[in-house]
Every structure is written in C-alpha cells, then in structure tokens.
Design an enzyme around this catalytic site. Structure first.
Site, PDB file in Angstrom:
ATOM      1  N   ARG A 129     -53.293 -40.539 -39.377  1.00 45.60           N
ATOM      2  CA  ARG A 129     -53.666 -39.472 -40.317  1.00 45.60           C
ATOM      3  C   ARG A 129     -53.140 -38.142 -39.830  1.00 45.60           C
ATOM      4  O   ARG A 129     -53.317 -37.786 -38.674  1.00 45.60           O
ATOM      5  CB  ARG A 129     -55.196 -39.404 -40.428  1.00 45.60           C
ATOM      6  N   ARG A 150     -61.585 -28.753 -37.779  1.00 48.75           N
ATOM      7  CA  ARG A 150     -62.498 -29.559 -38.614  1.00 48.75           C
ATOM      8  C   ARG A 150     -63.902 -29.577 -38.022  1.00 48.75           C
ATOM      9  O   ARG A 150     -64.888 -29.543 -38.746  1.00 48.75           O
ATOM     10  CB  ARG A 150     -61.950 -30.979 -38.775  1.00 48.75           C
ATOM     11  N   ARG A 190     -70.047 -30.758 -48.864  1.00 49.06           N
ATOM     12  CA  ARG A 190     -69.688 -30.321 -47.525  1.00 49.06           C
ATOM     13  C   ARG A 190     -70.113 -28.894 -47.245  1.00 49.06           C
ATOM     14  O   ARG A 190     -69.896 -28.394 -46.140  1.00 49.06           O
ATOM     15  CB  ARG A 190     -68.175 -30.414 -47.368  1.00 49.06           C
ATOM     16  N   LYS A 222     -68.254 -42.093 -40.898  1.00 45.74           N
ATOM     17  CA  LYS A 222     -68.732 -42.056 -42.294  1.00 45.74           C
ATOM     18  C   LYS A 222     -67.987 -43.029 -43.196  1.00 45.74           C
ATOM     19  O   LYS A 222     -68.587 -43.798 -43.925  1.00 45.74           O
ATOM     20  CB  LYS A 222     -68.466 -40.679 -42.907  1.00 45.74           C
TER      21      LYS A 222
HETATM   22  P1  AMP Z   1     -62.569 -36.613 -44.770  1.00 41.38           P
HETATM   23  O1  AMP Z   1     -61.747 -37.801 -45.086  1.00 41.38           O
HETATM   24  O2  AMP Z   1     -63.925 -36.638 -45.424  1.00 41.38           O
HETATM   25  O3  AMP Z   1     -62.651 -36.307 -43.307  1.00 41.38           O
HETATM   26  O4  AMP Z   1     -61.810 -35.347 -45.446  1.00 41.38           O
HETATM   27  C1  AMP Z   1     -60.527 -34.977 -45.026  1.00 41.38           C
HETATM   28  C2  AMP Z   1     -60.194 -33.577 -45.544  1.00 41.38           C
HETATM   29  O5  AMP Z   1     -60.248 -33.556 -46.972  1.00 41.38           O
HETATM   30  C3  AMP Z   1     -61.135 -32.472 -45.091  1.00 41.38           C
HETATM   31  O6  AMP Z   1     -60.816 -31.993 -43.806  1.00 41.38           O
HETATM   32  C4  AMP Z   1     -60.902 -31.434 -46.197  1.00 41.38           C
HETATM   33  O7  AMP Z   1     -59.673 -30.765 -46.007  1.00 41.38           O
HETATM   34  C5  AMP Z   1     -60.766 -32.304 -47.433  1.00 41.38           C
HETATM   35  N1  AMP Z   1     -62.076 -32.562 -48.064  1.00 41.38           N
HETATM   36  C6  AMP Z   1     -62.710 -33.770 -48.176  1.00 41.38           C
HETATM   37  N2  AMP Z   1     -63.882 -33.631 -48.806  1.00 41.38           N
HETATM   38  C7  AMP Z   1     -64.020 -32.315 -49.089  1.00 41.38           C
HETATM   39  C8  AMP Z   1     -65.035 -31.534 -49.716  1.00 41.38           C
HETATM   40  N3  AMP Z   1     -66.184 -32.088 -50.162  1.00 41.38           N
HETATM   41  N4  AMP Z   1     -64.803 -30.207 -49.863  1.00 41.38           N
HETATM   42  C9  AMP Z   1     -63.677 -29.635 -49.420  1.00 41.38           C
HETATM   43  N5  AMP Z   1     -62.688 -30.306 -48.804  1.00 41.38           N
HETATM   44  C10 AMP Z   1     -62.849 -31.629 -48.631  1.00 41.38           C
END
Ligand code: AMP
Length: 189
Positions: A133, A144, A88, A13
């Site tokens: 990360r 996740r 999400r 993404k």
């Molecule tokens: P990502 O970079 O999109 O994979 O997001 C990494 C982490 O950030 C996720 O595993 C959540 O802990 C948090 N996170 C990101 N976007 C959201 C969202 N829309 N709602 C809740 N937590 C989020």
C-alpha cells in the site's frame, strides 16, 4: 445490525471488519477500500483523493459523507452494515447520525479495537511489505497516527458516552480477536 469499527491505523480493522460482517450477514463498507478502488480505476474521485491518501491526510468530509450516504442507500445495505474507517472525525459522526435518524434508524454498537501504539507501526511496516500500500511508508504512517489521535480518537469517548462502545483487545491471532468481538457483541444483544 448497524455497526462501526474504530481503531488506529494497523489495529486490524479491515481484517476484522469483513469477517465480522459476514458472521452477522451484514454489508461491510470500507471508505479506504472505496477510495483505493477509485484510484486503481483511475476515476475522477480517484484522482481527487490520491495525493491526500498518499500524505495520510483525511479526504474532505463533503466527499466522504456523500460516498457513505450513497452506499448506505443501496439495496444491499438494508439488512444492516458494518462501517470500517468511517466516521473518522466528529463532523462525520454527526453526518452519519443525521442520515440514520432521518430514516428512523440508529447504530447498535461501535467496536473499538485496542492495540498498544508501539505495535501499530511495526504492523503497518509489515503490511507495506506484503500488500504494497502506497500509504504504508514511515512518513505517511506517522501522519496517519497523528491524524488518528487528533481527529478520530475523540470518537471513542463520544460513543462511550452514548452507551454504544464495545472495547475489544486487538492483540492476538486474527481468529482470537474475531471470537472476542463476536462474544462482546453477543453479550450486548
Ligand atoms: P483506511 O483504509 O481506513 O486506513 O483509509 C486509508 C485512507 O483513506 C486514509 O488515510 C484517508 O486518507 C482515506 N480515508 C478513509 N476513510 C476516510 C474517512 N472516513 N474520512 C476521510 N478520509 C478517509
């Protein structure tokens, strides 16, 4: 253009979002990036979300919704946006709908990046080596994935029923996937 990109962890993404946003001249907004920047900067928000992110859980909706609404309200979002990692869950879907419809706006398309689940964990573990990360370890990845299937995957049906879904095969070279997304979006327009 007002776009969303949805995909499982490791589907690519983030990589696709920035290139697609610049292709269409819209602002890319990644909630994950916003949280990571706050953790790095040691802000109050960063302190609040660090443990949640490290566990692979979702940050509470009221926190996330407020951040997104605030970001979408800034002048550089007026020309359109591509949201990566938000919404999400179905609650966030309705928070976004309420915000947009309050401004007389709506989404144009929702890109769904499709990748065989078996490839995802391998991709994430590879990313862990490259980017380091802290939520790319095996235990967090498992959580996740399960958060994704229970909370986020239902959004795909929701947006399909709304006539907004643009499914794209996410397996292949980054540039190939990019071209597929552009072709699919242009075909709709
Ligand atoms: P990502 O970079 O999109 O994979 O997001 C990494 C982490 O950030 C996720 O595993 C959540 O802990 C948090 N996170 C990101 N976007 C959201 C969202 N829309 N709602 C809740 N937590 C989020």
């Amino acid at each position: 253009m007002r776009l969303l990109i949805i995909g499982a962890p490791g589907a690519g993404k983030g990589t696709q979002a920035s290139a697609i946003a610049s292709h269409y001249g819209v602002l890319a907004i990644s909630t994950g990036d916003i949280f990571r920047a706050n953790i790095k900067g040691g802000t109050e928000l960063g302190k609040k979300v660090k443990a949640i992110m490290d566990a692979g859980d979702l940050v509470p909706d009221e926190v996330t919704d407020e951040i997104v609404v605030d970001r979408l309200g800034q002048p550089d979002a007026v020309g359109g946006f591509l949201l990566d990692g938000y919404p999400r869950n179905l609650h966030q879907v309705s928070a976004l709908d309420t915000y947009l419809s309050g401004k007389g706006e709506s989404l144009d398309a929702v890109i769904s990046l499709e990748v065989d689940p078996e490839l995802l964990t391998a991709r994430l573990l590879k990313r862990a080596e490259i980017e380091g990360r802290s939520d790319d370890n095996e235990e967090t990845i498992r959580n996740r994935m399960s958060v994704y299937s229970s909370q986020t995957e239902p959004l795909i049906d929701h947006y399909r029923q709304a006539g907004l879904l643009v499914p794209v095969d996410g397996v292949g070279e980054i540039s190939e996937v990019h071209d597929r997304i552009v072709a699919a979006l242009d075909a709709r327009a």
